[in-house]
Design a protein around this motif. Structure first.
Motif, mmCIF file in Angstrom:
data_model
loop_
_atom_site.group_PDB
_atom_site.id
_atom_site.type_symbol
_atom_site.label_atom_id
_atom_site.label_comp_id
_atom_site.label_asym_id
_atom_site.label_seq_id
_atom_site.Cartn_x
_atom_site.Cartn_y
_atom_site.Cartn_z
ATOM 1 N N GLU A 69 -3.683 -0.688 3.786
ATOM 2 C CA GLU A 69 -2.819 -1.743 4.308
ATOM 3 C C GLU A 69 -1.538 -1.175 4.906
ATOM 4 O O GLU A 69 -1.075 -1.636 5.961
ATOM 5 C CB GLU A 69 -2.497 -2.759 3.223
ATOM 6 C CG GLU A 69 -1.691 -3.960 3.708
ATOM 7 C CD GLU A 69 -2.349 -4.740 4.840
ATOM 8 O OE1 GLU A 69 -1.604 -5.378 5.612
ATOM 9 O OE2 GLU A 69 -3.584 -4.708 4.965
ATOM 10 N N LEU A 70 -0.948 -0.172 4.266
ATOM 11 C CA LEU A 70 0.242 0.460 4.835
ATOM 12 C C LEU A 70 -0.080 1.094 6.186
ATOM 13 O O LEU A 70 0.695 0.987 7.143
ATOM 14 C CB LEU A 70 0.789 1.514 3.876
ATOM 15 C CG LEU A 70 1.412 1.000 2.569
ATOM 16 C CD1 LEU A 70 1.778 2.166 1.658
ATOM 17 C CD2 LEU A 70 2.636 0.134 2.845
ATOM 18 N N LEU A 324 6.455 7.172 -3.236
ATOM 19 C CA LEU A 324 7.384 6.495 -4.138
ATOM 20 C C LEU A 324 8.140 5.462 -3.302
ATOM 21 O O LEU A 324 8.887 5.821 -2.391
ATOM 22 C CB LEU A 324 8.392 7.482 -4.742
ATOM 23 C CG LEU A 324 7.851 8.708 -5.473
ATOM 24 C CD1 LEU A 324 8.996 9.623 -5.875
ATOM 25 C CD2 LEU A 324 7.043 8.292 -6.687
ATOM 26 N N ILE A 325 7.917 4.189 -3.590
ATOM 27 C CA ILE A 325 8.597 3.115 -2.866
ATOM 28 C C ILE A 325 9.004 2.062 -3.881
ATOM 29 O O ILE A 325 8.171 1.585 -4.667
ATOM 30 C CB ILE A 325 7.681 2.448 -1.815
ATOM 31 C CG1 ILE A 325 7.040 3.485 -0.883
ATOM 32 C CG2 ILE A 325 8.467 1.431 -0.995
ATOM 33 C CD1 ILE A 325 5.966 2.897 0.021
ATOM 34 N N GLY A 326 10.293 1.693 -3.866
ATOM 35 C CA GLY A 326 10.695 0.647 -4.796
ATOM 36 C C GLY A 326 12.193 0.551 -4.962
ATOM 37 O O GLY A 326 12.981 1.167 -4.234
ATOM 38 N N ILE A 354 9.044 -3.094 4.223
ATOM 39 C CA ILE A 354 9.028 -3.291 2.772
ATOM 40 C C ILE A 354 10.412 -3.071 2.167
ATOM 41 O O ILE A 354 10.892 -3.873 1.349
ATOM 42 C CB ILE A 354 7.984 -2.360 2.138
ATOM 43 C CG1 ILE A 354 6.568 -2.826 2.505
ATOM 44 C CG2 ILE A 354 8.149 -2.299 0.613
ATOM 45 C CD1 ILE A 354 5.496 -1.787 2.273
ATOM 46 N N VAL A 355 11.074 -1.987 2.564
ATOM 47 C CA VAL A 355 12.418 -1.714 2.029
ATOM 48 C C VAL A 355 13.392 -2.796 2.469
ATOM 49 O O VAL A 355 14.271 -3.215 1.694
ATOM 50 C CB VAL A 355 12.880 -0.306 2.443
ATOM 51 C CG1 VAL A 355 14.329 -0.073 2.015
ATOM 52 C CG2 VAL A 355 11.974 0.756 1.822
ATOM 53 N N ARG A 356 13.261 -3.263 3.707
ATOM 54 C CA ARG A 356 14.081 -4.405 4.150
ATOM 55 C C ARG A 356 13.917 -5.585 3.207
ATOM 56 O O ARG A 356 14.899 -6.185 2.741
ATOM 57 C CB ARG A 356 13.648 -4.802 5.562
ATOM 58 C CG ARG A 356 14.278 -6.095 6.081
ATOM 59 C CD ARG A 356 13.418 -6.704 7.178
ATOM 60 N NE ARG A 356 12.107 -7.121 6.692
ATOM 61 C CZ ARG A 356 11.059 -7.343 7.487
ATOM 62 N NH1 ARG A 356 11.155 -7.180 8.792
ATOM 63 N NH2 ARG A 356 9.911 -7.736 6.957
ATOM 64 N N ASP A 357 12.661 -5.923 2.897
ATOM 65 C CA ASP A 357 12.408 -7.082 2.029
ATOM 66 C C ASP A 357 12.927 -6.853 0.619
ATOM 67 O O ASP A 357 13.491 -7.768 -0.003
ATOM 68 C CB ASP A 357 10.911 -7.383 1.998
ATOM 69 C CG ASP A 357 10.384 -7.861 3.341
ATOM 70 O OD1 ASP A 357 11.202 -8.282 4.185
ATOM 71 O OD2 ASP A 357 9.155 -7.799 3.554
ATOM 72 N N VAL A 366 3.742 -6.127 1.679
ATOM 73 C CA VAL A 366 2.701 -5.420 0.929
ATOM 74 C C VAL A 366 3.240 -5.195 -0.477
ATOM 75 O O VAL A 366 4.385 -4.770 -0.649
ATOM 76 C CB VAL A 366 2.363 -4.061 1.587
ATOM 77 C CG1 VAL A 366 1.311 -3.319 0.766
ATOM 78 C CG2 VAL A 366 1.891 -4.252 3.022
ATOM 79 N N ASP A 367 2.435 -5.468 -1.487
ATOM 80 C CA ASP A 367 2.856 -5.267 -2.868
ATOM 81 C C ASP A 367 2.811 -3.774 -3.197
ATOM 82 O O ASP A 367 1.735 -3.184 -3.306
ATOM 83 C CB ASP A 367 1.951 -6.036 -3.816
ATOM 84 C CG ASP A 367 2.358 -5.872 -5.284
ATOM 85 O OD1 ASP A 367 3.451 -5.319 -5.544
ATOM 86 O OD2 ASP A 367 1.574 -6.271 -6.165
ATOM 87 N N VAL A 368 3.994 -3.175 -3.323
ATOM 88 C CA VAL A 368 4.074 -1.739 -3.592
ATOM 89 C C VAL A 368 4.447 -1.450 -5.039
ATOM 90 O O VAL A 368 4.859 -0.336 -5.361
ATOM 91 C CB VAL A 368 5.072 -1.043 -2.635
ATOM 92 C CG1 VAL A 368 4.545 -1.060 -1.213
ATOM 93 C CG2 VAL A 368 6.461 -1.680 -2.733
ATOM 94 N N THR A 369 4.283 -2.434 -5.910
ATOM 95 C CA THR A 369 4.596 -2.217 -7.325
ATOM 96 C C THR A 369 3.933 -0.969 -7.890
ATOM 97 O O THR A 369 4.570 -0.198 -8.640
ATOM 98 C CB THR A 369 4.199 -3.453 -8.154
ATOM 99 O OG1 THR A 369 4.865 -4.604 -7.641
ATOM 100 C CG2 THR A 369 4.578 -3.262 -9.616
#
Length: 389
Positions: A69-70, A324-326, A354-357, A366-369
């Motif tokens: 998805e990414l 690593l994203i979060g 994603i980082v914006r959100d 996208v769920d990056v949990t």
């Protein structure tokens, strides 16, 4: 570039550490969403670190849904880059071709292709003869199958960095180049200031997009980011006569050797399995012997091609080779996007969103949990799926 690239403000809403493709993408997406006080701090030139030295591949051919998805979302952004943010990035949609030399490899890729197809990626398994038709350099001896996706390809990373940065600067973001981060102030559960060799910047949030240098930046805020640097090298052939055929980005899966078109020649690369960790980016042409050994079996004509030079860059590698994203639990205003293990360029558009959100408190696209840095803490159950490619 405008004067925005030379001025260091005393305050900011968001300080982004790292002026590579990830930092530039994050700055663009934040600025586009209306965040005005953005400062990107870069110790050298924009794109002068790892972002200036990747192979430029863009693809959605992964084996797990999250990375697919990414990649898929980023591919759409690269295809639309001419309009948003508005720049030519040299995108060449030639496809990706993975060469497989054993039944187990073929079985694994068949499963990945099923997963990709279910998510809208037009990949498929093909036989050796069709692989050679796509890439005439190939020898089919020992080749069992191949995986091909026509929607993939490659682009010019420097043009992507420049396109994002210019658009972000037009929206008010400040890019402070030749500015090194030296420390951070924290109070309670928040970072309150980023210190640089040109002075401090008080801030409401910090984003670490420092690539292979992220562990050091994280430690300044008391955050463990398990990223280590690993050198990767590539080379360019001399201009070829006649001009080489237009071929897919081709990868011999067993050896990691790869090649694709580059101007009037070819770009060649291979991951040295014995490479020691470290920040050394000296180009040492001796690794080409390993590439030529593989080429003699898989693409014999490449083994004798003269090279005009090359370069070495750094992969930012995590223990499981996933990004690593979060956002940290503490400091709560410290966000990170790093550790892409060779996939940062191709995932940068989606990660910018994603980082914006995450910064704006929205639910990310996208769920990056599973990509949170805390997955490496003892007892953590949040782990991404291992990906084959």
């Amino acid at each position: 570039m405008t004067s925005a690239y030379r001025v260091l403000p005393a305050t900011a809403d968001v300080v982004i550490v790292g002026g590579g493709v990830m930092g530039a993408s994050i700055a663009f997406h934040l600025a586009e969403a209306g965040v005005r006080d953005i400062v990107v701090v870069e110790r050298g030139e924009l794109g002068g670190g790892s972002s200036g030295k990747p192979i430029g591949g863009v693809r959605a051919q992964f084996s797990d849904p999250l990375n697919i998805e990414l990649g898929r979302r980023s591919l759409r952004a690269f295809q639309d880059f001419w309009r948003r943010p508005g720049a030519d990035i040299g995108l060449d949609t030639v496809g990706y071709l993975f060469l497989l030399t054993g039944p187990a490899q073929a079985t694994g890729f068949e499963e990945s292709v099923r997963t990709q197809n279910a998510l809208g990626v037009p990949s498929r398994m093909i036989g050796p003869r069709e692989a050679r038709a796509l890439c005439p350099y190939l020898s089919t001896e020992g080749l069992v199958a191949a995986a091909h996706s026509p929607a993939d390809g490659h682009a010019r990373p420097a043009l992507v960095v420049r396109g994002y940065a210019r658009a972000a600067a037009r929206a008010g973001a400040v890019f402070a180049t030749h500015t090194a981060v030296t420390g951070m102030d924290t109070a309670g559960d928040r970072v309150t200031a980023v210190h640089t060799d040109r002075g401090p910047v008080s801030c409401s949030a910090v984003v670490c997009a420092a690539g292979a240098w992220s562990a050091r930046i994280g430690s300044m805020a008391g955050v463990e980011l398990p990223v280590r640097p690993l050198r990767r090298q590539l080379a360019f052939t001399v201009p070829l006569v006649p001009t080489p055929p237009r071929i897919p980005f081709t990868i011999d899966f067993s050896s990691s050797a790869y090649f694709h078109n580059s101007d009037d020649g070819l770009l060649l690369g291979l991951a040295d399995p014995g490479q020691a960790e470290g920040f050394d980016t000296t180009w040492t042409p001796g690794w080409l012997d390993m590439f030529r050994e593989v080429a003699r079996r898989r693409a014999p004509a490449l083994a004798e091609m003269a090279v005009s030079g090359g370069w070495a860059g750094l992969y930012e590698v995590t223990p499981d080779h996933n990004a690593l994203i979060g956002r940290c639990a503490a400091p709560a205003n410290f966000l990170y996007a790093t550790g892409f293990s060779g996939h940062g360029f191709l995932q940068a558009p989606a990660v910018g969103e994603i980082v914006r959100d995450l910064h704006l408190g929205r639910r990310p696209c996208v769920d990056v949990t599973p990509l949170g840095a805390d997955r490496f803490h003892p007892g953590s159950k949040s782990r991404p799926e291992a990906h084959v490619v």
